[in-house]
Design a protein around this motif. Structure first.
Motif, PDB file in Angstrom:
ATOM      1  N   GLY A  62       0.596  -1.336   0.086  1.00 19.59           N
ATOM      2  CA  GLY A  62       0.024   0.016   0.182  1.00 19.59           C
ATOM      3  C   GLY A  62       0.410   1.196   0.292  1.00 19.59           C
ATOM      4  N   GLY A  63       0.298   2.414  -0.224  1.00 19.98           N
ATOM      5  CA  GLY A  63       0.608   3.585  -0.031  1.00 19.98           C
ATOM      6  C   GLY A  63       1.149   4.430   1.335  1.00 19.98           C
ATOM      7  N   PRO A  64       1.722   5.823   1.239  1.00 16.02           N
ATOM      8  CA  PRO A  64       1.668   6.342   2.801  1.00 16.02           C
ATOM      9  C   PRO A  64       0.076   7.012   2.787  1.00 16.02           C
ATOM     10  CG  PRO A  64       3.049   7.190   1.047  1.00 16.02           C
ATOM     11  CD  PRO A  64       2.704   5.766   0.240  1.00 16.02           C
ATOM     12  N   SER A  65       0.391   7.086   4.369  1.00 14.32           N
ATOM     13  CA  SER A  65      -0.511   7.967   4.697  1.00 14.32           C
ATOM     14  C   SER A  65      -0.489   9.535   4.905  1.00 14.32           C
ATOM     15  CB  SER A  65      -1.157   7.783   5.903  1.00 14.32           C
ATOM     16  OG  SER A  65       0.065   8.290   7.262  1.00 14.32           O
ATOM     17  N   VAL A  66      -1.298  10.301   5.120  1.00 18.28           N
ATOM     18  CA  VAL A  66      -0.630  11.628   4.911  1.00 18.28           C
ATOM     19  C   VAL A  66       0.317  11.919   5.149  1.00 18.28           C
ATOM     20  CG1 VAL A  66      -1.454  14.328   4.865  1.00 18.28           C
ATOM     21  CG2 VAL A  66      -3.420  12.011   3.678  1.00 18.28           C
ATOM     22  N   MET A  67      -0.314  12.046   6.790  1.00 18.67           N
ATOM     23  CA  MET A  67       0.565  11.935   7.669  1.00 18.67           C
ATOM     24  C   MET A  67       2.318  11.239   7.589  1.00 18.67           C
ATOM     25  SD  MET A  67       0.724  11.014  11.342  1.00 18.67           S
ATOM     26  CE  MET A  67       0.962   9.750  12.092  1.00 18.67           C
ATOM     27  N   ASP A  70       4.327  13.365   4.789  1.00 20.86           N
ATOM     28  CA  ASP A  70       4.224  14.550   5.500  1.00 20.86           C
ATOM     29  C   ASP A  70       5.898  14.067   5.942  1.00 20.86           C
ATOM     30  OD1 ASP A  70       2.615  16.265   4.389  1.00 20.86           O
ATOM     31  OD2 ASP A  70       1.742  16.592   6.645  1.00 20.86           O
ATOM     32  N   MET A  71       5.693  13.318   6.705  1.00 17.31           N
ATOM     33  CA  MET A  71       6.940  12.732   7.432  1.00 17.31           C
ATOM     34  C   MET A  71       7.911  11.756   6.523  1.00 17.31           C
ATOM     35  SD  MET A  71       7.179  13.638  10.693  1.00 17.31           S
ATOM     36  CE  MET A  71       8.957  12.641  10.580  1.00 17.31           C
ATOM     37  N   LEU A  72       7.867  11.106   5.062  1.00 18.31           N
ATOM     38  CA  LEU A  72       8.859  11.471   4.325  1.00 18.31           C
ATOM     39  C   LEU A  72       9.738  12.200   3.370  1.00 18.31           C
ATOM     40  CD1 LEU A  72       7.278   8.104   2.565  1.00 18.31           C
ATOM     41  CD2 LEU A  72       9.350   8.016   3.621  1.00 18.31           C
ATOM     42  N   ASP A  73       8.825  13.707   3.625  1.00 13.75           N
ATOM     43  CA  ASP A  73       9.440  14.851   3.141  1.00 13.75           C
ATOM     44  C   ASP A  73      11.227  15.048   3.626  1.00 13.75           C
ATOM     45  OD1 ASP A  73       7.506  15.500   1.476  1.00 13.75           O
ATOM     46  OD2 ASP A  73       6.665  17.377   2.872  1.00 13.75           O
ATOM     47  N   PHE A  74      11.988  13.844   5.498  1.00 10.75           N
ATOM     48  CA  PHE A  74      12.429  14.464   6.117  1.00 10.75           C
ATOM     49  C   PHE A  74      13.502  13.590   5.419  1.00 10.75           C
ATOM     50  CE2 PHE A  74       8.889  16.895   8.366  1.00 10.75           C
ATOM     51  CZ  PHE A  74      10.068  18.187   8.671  1.00 10.75           C
ATOM     52  N   ALA A  75      13.120  12.361   5.414  1.00  8.35           N
ATOM     53  CA  ALA A  75      13.818  11.165   4.581  1.00  8.35           C
ATOM     54  C   ALA A  75      14.864  11.848   3.232  1.00  8.35           C
ATOM     55  CB  ALA A  75      12.934  10.057   4.470  1.00  8.35           C
ATOM     56  N   PHE A  76      16.307  11.041   2.700  1.00  7.22           N
ATOM     57  CA  PHE A  76      17.213  11.635   2.205  1.00  7.22           C
ATOM     58  C   PHE A  76      16.590  10.287   0.914  1.00  7.22           C
ATOM     59  CE2 PHE A  76      19.729  12.368   5.426  1.00  7.22           C
ATOM     60  CZ  PHE A  76      20.155  13.978   5.360  1.00  7.22           C
ATOM     61  N   ASP A  77      16.468  11.009   0.100  1.00  3.24           N
ATOM     62  CA  ASP A  77      16.539   9.662  -1.740  1.00  3.24           C
ATOM     63  C   ASP A  77      14.949   8.699  -1.592  1.00  3.24           C
ATOM     64  OD1 ASP A  77      18.925  10.389  -2.417  1.00  3.24           O
ATOM     65  OD2 ASP A  77      19.553   9.357  -0.868  1.00  3.24           O
ATOM     66  N   VAL A  78      13.774  10.534  -1.017  1.00  8.33           N
ATOM     67  CA  VAL A  78      13.411  10.073  -1.292  1.00  8.33           C
ATOM     68  C   VAL A  78      12.744   8.967  -3.125  1.00  8.33           C
ATOM     69  CG1 VAL A  78       9.876  10.264  -0.725  1.00  8.33           C
ATOM     70  CG2 VAL A  78      12.075  10.536   0.864  1.00  8.33           C
ATOM     71  N   ASN A  79      11.543   8.252  -3.325  1.00  7.51           N
ATOM     72  CA  ASN A  79      11.368   7.927  -4.294  1.00  7.51           C
ATOM     73  C   ASN A  79       9.789   7.316  -4.092  1.00  7.51           C
ATOM     74  OD1 ASN A  79      11.377   5.198  -4.222  1.00  7.51           O
ATOM     75  ND2 ASN A  79      13.574   5.041  -4.976  1.00  7.51           N
ATOM     76  N   ASP A  80       9.431   7.029  -5.146  1.00  9.06           N
ATOM     77  CA  ASP A  80       8.149   6.096  -5.440  1.00  9.06           C
ATOM     78  C   ASP A  80       7.546   5.624  -4.419  1.00  9.06           C
ATOM     79  OD1 ASP A  80       7.070   8.422  -7.494  1.00  9.06           O
ATOM     80  OD2 ASP A  80       7.630   7.535  -8.714  1.00  9.06           O
ATOM     81  N   ASN A  81       8.653   5.588  -4.575  1.00 10.02           N
ATOM     82  CA  ASN A  81       9.022   3.539  -3.755  1.00 10.02           C
ATOM     83  C   ASN A  81       8.756   3.600  -2.097  1.00 10.02           C
ATOM     84  OD1 ASN A  81       7.544   1.922  -6.178  1.00 10.02           O
ATOM     85  ND2 ASN A  81       9.881   0.617  -5.519  1.00 10.02           N
ATOM     86  N   SER A  82       9.013   4.606  -1.205  1.00 12.08           N
ATOM     87  CA  SER A  82       9.828   5.220   0.096  1.00 12.08           C
ATOM     88  C   SER A  82       8.219   4.513   0.912  1.00 12.08           C
ATOM     89  CB  SER A  82       9.593   6.182  -0.333  1.00 12.08           C
ATOM     90  OG  SER A  82      11.519   6.667  -0.209  1.00 12.08           O
ATOM     91  N   ARG A  83       8.768   4.371   1.718  1.00 13.74           N
ATOM     92  CA  ARG A  83       7.641   4.329   2.889  1.00 13.74           C
ATOM     93  C   ARG A  83       8.086   3.661   4.267  1.00 13.74           C
ATOM     94  NH1 ARG A  83       2.601   1.800   2.747  1.00 13.74           N
ATOM     95  NH2 ARG A  83       2.818   2.056   4.773  1.00 13.74           N
ATOM     96  N   LEU A  84       8.204   4.420   5.406  1.00 15.88           N
ATOM     97  CA  LEU A  84       8.613   4.445   6.104  1.00 15.88           C
ATOM     98  C   LEU A  84       8.080   3.062   7.166  1.00 15.88           C
ATOM     99  CD1 LEU A  84       7.388   8.022   8.352  1.00 15.88           C
ATOM    100  CD2 LEU A  84       9.759   7.722   7.040  1.00 15.88           C
ATOM    101  N   SER A  85       8.890   2.587   7.506  1.00 14.85           N
ATOM    102  CA  SER A  85       9.078   0.930   7.720  1.00 14.85           C
ATOM    103  C   SER A  85       7.748   0.716   9.286  1.00 14.85           C
ATOM    104  CB  SER A  85      10.259   0.588   7.980  1.00 14.85           C
ATOM    105  OG  SER A  85      10.596   0.405   8.649  1.00 14.85           O
TER     106      SER A  85
END
Length: 106
Positions: A62-67, A70-85
């Motif tokens: 699945g994809g990330p929630s809105v929250m 927002d947090m992924l904005d602070f991660a490095f090298d975010v792409n379309d497959n990025s998630r917070l584990s």
């Protein structure tokens, strides 16, 4: 139980058995997977558990929630497959899940 494979940036693989209801982040911490820092302990407030979900698993994870977005904005090298584990719940549907650990965390 589900099997999760964490792939480090250098290609080293870590396969772990994960209980349903736990998170991908919790299992990485329990099994000392390098690169998953999880400074906030899973509260979705730090982006240090950033992973890339393998393309074969993006629909099931699945994809990330809105929250989370927002947090992924602070991660490095975010792409379309990025998630917070910390936001990926383990279930039977995710048995075999493969996630890639970025080279750097926030």
């Amino acid at each position: 139980m589900a099997k999760i494979t964490y792939v480090e940036a250098n290609g080293t693989r870590h396969e772990v058995e994960a209980e349903n209801g736990s998170t991908v982040m919790e299992n990485a911490i329990r099994n000392d997977v390098p690169g998953i820092v999880a400074e906030c302990g899973g509260a979705c407030t730090c982006a240090t558990c950033h992973v890339y979900v393998d393309e074969a698993w993006t629909a099931k994870a699945g994809g990330p929630s809105v929250m989370e977005e927002d947090m992924l904005d602070f991660a490095f090298d975010v792409n379309d497959n990025s998630r917070l584990s910390c936001q990926i719940k383990v279930s039977d549907e995710l048995d075999g899940l493969v996630v890639h650990v970025p080279e750097n965390q926030a």
